[in-house]
Design a protein around this motif. Sequence first.
Motif, mmCIF file in Angstrom:
data_model
loop_
_atom_site.group_PDB
_atom_site.id
_atom_site.type_symbol
_atom_site.label_atom_id
_atom_site.label_comp_id
_atom_site.label_asym_id
_atom_site.label_seq_id
_atom_site.Cartn_x
_atom_site.Cartn_y
_atom_site.Cartn_z
ATOM 1 N N LEU A 386 0.833 -1.205 0.000
ATOM 2 C CA LEU A 386 0.000 0.000 0.000
ATOM 3 C C LEU A 386 0.866 1.253 0.000
ATOM 4 C CD1 LEU A 386 -2.696 1.454 0.199
ATOM 5 C CD2 LEU A 386 -2.640 1.100 2.685
ATOM 6 N N GLU A 387 1.892 1.252 0.818
ATOM 7 C CA GLU A 387 2.766 2.432 0.885
ATOM 8 C C GLU A 387 3.486 2.658 -0.446
ATOM 9 O OE1 GLU A 387 6.042 4.310 3.985
ATOM 10 O OE2 GLU A 387 5.877 2.135 3.780
ATOM 11 N N GLY A 388 3.950 1.570 -1.069
ATOM 12 C CA GLY A 388 4.622 1.702 -2.359
ATOM 13 C C GLY A 388 3.701 2.228 -3.440
ATOM 14 N N TYR A 389 2.442 1.759 -3.446
ATOM 15 C CA TYR A 389 1.490 2.233 -4.454
ATOM 16 C C TYR A 389 1.174 3.711 -4.252
ATOM 17 C CZ TYR A 389 -2.540 2.323 -7.541
ATOM 18 O OH TYR A 389 -3.406 2.628 -8.558
ATOM 19 N N GLU A 419 -3.115 11.059 0.406
ATOM 20 C CA GLU A 419 -2.631 11.539 1.710
ATOM 21 C C GLU A 419 -3.474 10.965 2.842
ATOM 22 O OE1 GLU A 419 -1.638 15.758 4.007
ATOM 23 O OE2 GLU A 419 -2.336 15.760 1.921
ATOM 24 N N ALA A 420 -4.797 10.904 2.628
ATOM 25 C CA ALA A 420 -5.681 10.328 3.651
ATOM 26 C C ALA A 420 -5.382 8.845 3.858
ATOM 27 C CB ALA A 420 -7.143 10.525 3.249
ATOM 28 N N ALA A 421 -5.113 8.132 2.766
ATOM 29 C CA ALA A 421 -4.766 6.709 2.876
ATOM 30 C C ALA A 421 -3.444 6.520 3.611
ATOM 31 C CB ALA A 421 -4.705 6.082 1.491
ATOM 32 N N GLU A 422 -2.502 7.408 3.369
ATOM 33 C CA GLU A 422 -1.202 7.319 4.051
ATOM 34 C C GLU A 422 -1.360 7.562 5.547
ATOM 35 O OE1 GLU A 422 3.318 8.740 3.046
ATOM 36 O OE2 GLU A 422 1.686 10.161 2.735
ATOM 37 N N ALA A 442 -9.349 0.157 -2.763
ATOM 38 C CA ALA A 442 -10.097 1.410 -2.852
ATOM 39 C C ALA A 442 -9.256 2.514 -3.485
ATOM 40 C CB ALA A 442 -10.566 1.827 -1.462
ATOM 41 N N VAL A 443 -7.980 2.592 -3.100
ATOM 42 C CA VAL A 443 -7.088 3.600 -3.676
ATOM 43 C C VAL A 443 -6.868 3.336 -5.165
ATOM 44 C CG1 VAL A 443 -4.746 4.547 -3.595
ATOM 45 C CG2 VAL A 443 -5.964 4.076 -1.476
ATOM 46 N N GLN A 444 -6.729 2.067 -5.526
ATOM 47 C CA GLN A 444 -6.559 1.719 -6.941
ATOM 48 C C GLN A 444 -7.801 2.069 -7.759
ATOM 49 O OE1 GLN A 444 -5.561 -2.434 -6.595
ATOM 50 N NE2 GLN A 444 -3.357 -2.050 -6.667
ATOM 51 N N THR A 447 -7.569 5.808 -8.530
ATOM 52 C CA THR A 447 -6.470 6.315 -9.358
ATOM 53 C C THR A 447 -6.354 5.634 -10.724
ATOM 54 O OG1 THR A 447 -4.953 4.758 -8.284
ATOM 55 C CG2 THR A 447 -5.108 6.977 -7.344
ATOM 56 N N GLU A 448 -6.772 4.380 -10.834
ATOM 57 C CA GLU A 448 -6.555 3.636 -12.076
ATOM 58 C C GLU A 448 -7.248 4.238 -13.293
ATOM 59 O OE1 GLU A 448 -4.490 1.188 -12.914
ATOM 60 O OE2 GLU A 448 -3.653 1.411 -10.917
ATOM 61 N N PRO A 449 -8.485 4.756 -13.197
ATOM 62 C CA PRO A 449 -9.097 5.358 -14.393
ATOM 63 C C PRO A 449 -8.259 6.469 -15.001
ATOM 64 C CG PRO A 449 -10.752 5.004 -12.702
ATOM 65 C CD PRO A 449 -9.439 4.714 -12.070
ATOM 66 N N LEU A 450 -7.696 7.325 -14.153
ATOM 67 C CA LEU A 450 -6.864 8.421 -14.655
ATOM 68 C C LEU A 450 -5.566 7.881 -15.268
ATOM 69 C CD1 LEU A 450 -6.255 11.812 -12.937
ATOM 70 C CD2 LEU A 450 -4.326 10.544 -13.828
ATOM 71 N N LEU A 451 -4.916 6.930 -14.588
ATOM 72 C CA LEU A 451 -3.666 6.371 -15.101
ATOM 73 C C LEU A 451 -3.900 5.581 -16.393
ATOM 74 C CD1 LEU A 451 -2.051 5.131 -11.750
ATOM 75 C CD2 LEU A 451 -1.652 7.274 -12.959
ATOM 76 N N PHE A 452 -5.086 4.955 -16.521
ATOM 77 C CA PHE A 452 -5.409 4.229 -17.750
ATOM 78 C C PHE A 452 -5.563 5.195 -18.924
ATOM 79 C CE2 PHE A 452 -8.668 2.563 -20.662
ATOM 80 C CZ PHE A 452 -8.022 1.410 -21.096
#
Length: 582
Positions: A386-389, A419-422, A442-444, A447-452
């Motif tokens: 999680l921290e690495g992602y 930041e909230a997840a961290e 949940a974090v993925q 973020t994944e739609p934007l990165l895709f």
Amino acid sequence: RFDEVLGGGGEGSRGIPRVMARFRKEAAKVREVLSANSEAFASIEGLYEERDFRMKITRDEFEEDAREIFEGLEKPLVQVLKDAKIKAKDLDAVIPFGGASRTPKIQEKIASVLKINFLNKTVNADEAAALGSAFIGAMESPSFRVKKIDVFEAYPRSLSVGIGREADMKNKKEQLTNLFPRFSRYPAKKTMSVRRHGDFNITISYEADEIHGNGEILEVIEAKGAEKVLEKLSNESTLGLSDVKISLVFELDRSGFLELSKAEATIEEVVTVERVLTISPSPSPSPSSSPSKAPSPPADAPGTDESSPESPSASPSPSATLETRIEKSTQTVVHRHNLATTRVGGTSLGNTGLPTETLKSFKTRYSERMAAAEERRKLADALNELEGYILSSRARLWDEDVGTVSTEYERAALRDTLEAAEDWMFTKEAGHSSALIEKLEAVQDATEPLLFRAKELEQLPQTIENAETWVSESRKYIASMMKKHEEKKSVNRAKIVEMSLESELDGFEEWLKTNVEKHKNWDKTKSSEFNSPAILEKSKALRALLKKAYDLPIKPEKKKKETTKETPAGKENNEKAEKDEL
């Protein structure tokens, strides 16, 4: 002495647990005092029935009373030198360790047996043991990085396994194997292989030795179902086989428990397999063809899958002749069946005298502790993932392609989410691996739609180009394939016509052109249904249809034989012609 005060017969104070417990506690204090003094006083108030106990004892009296215990030190000292295959004169130093090692008589006995003048008492053994345990604990923990210490456990006794025979066997002598010799390293795992055709027993026992005396049976296990693996054979001619191979896996865990972790019956069977092969010889290059090879299309293009025969690289040329033949080969199939194992004997664990229920309780507690250790490992892995992602995604938000496909508001919202997840990682809610995994998902999802979309900036144009090339090459291949079927008057040409391959390609090409045109005006900051995975999915059915057409062999129609009635004169002429030919 106290029994003399009590008077009466029977077991005396030895039959009163509370009295004996207080005696043992006071005896330990007296022994410690006598290690530094020549005499000591034992005093216990209200020991029994409001009677006090007081007694003076000297070191000489103590050593005389414990003489048999002190004499028993010689045998293990000699044995440990024998096991280590060294002599006493080769020892650099002897360091006493443990509370009882401070007793003067014990130190004197050690020096006498080993024939040395003095013991090395400069090392604080208690602190050394505590420090060593701390280092080993840190080495096993994922939270610390320390120098690796090479430490291993050696089992003090020899463990043997006896494999019995079936009830219908005349020779019922069991097959005895010293599975784990004395001082074997553990935890460890070993596998035994035997051949049996029915139910049999497995006996786990300690071997006899000089230190512990006679051997002892720890556990008797009954294994059932060896013959059931024969039911899985496909060839009935092999059902008469008698013995099957039995694999037994024994595990000696960290606590020194030897357990049968797996019992499996296996049998091998040779079967014949038929395969229909389509042979397509490589055509000779045309004079106008360039000797250089064209670059292969990327893997994300429709039809460029390695197993897709309809891809341009796998399409046969018009001059190729397709043939089919049946190839027979033999394969060895291994059938497996897990045996049912039941504990039918053995009531204690070694010399501890533990009953079966207590032993089960200990094993349950051990399993729970091992599960807790596994959860700590999973927790550390999930935390790192999680921290690495979070860190990689946060850095990705500053890339130029991500800025092209997103708004400043969207990127700011994602930074707040990361930041909230961290911050959440260091709360009590993150104390379980499953919670960390859910948070990562949940974090993925956020973020994944934007990165895709950022990835599609480069990948979508390449996929479109590959798809257009594939359509063009597929048309050429269909025309070539149909020509071959027509020339040979193949019985399968009607099937290919019914597939409407050209019509399907037209539909796919029209869909591709329409969506490419629409996508030109698409807002890059929004997700689109027209993307690389959509193109691949759309072409999936068409690629399967092309493969089905490719697999159809070129099979010429059978010519009808003309039947004519042969006259006697004609038959005579034919026979004469055959003789002349010979």
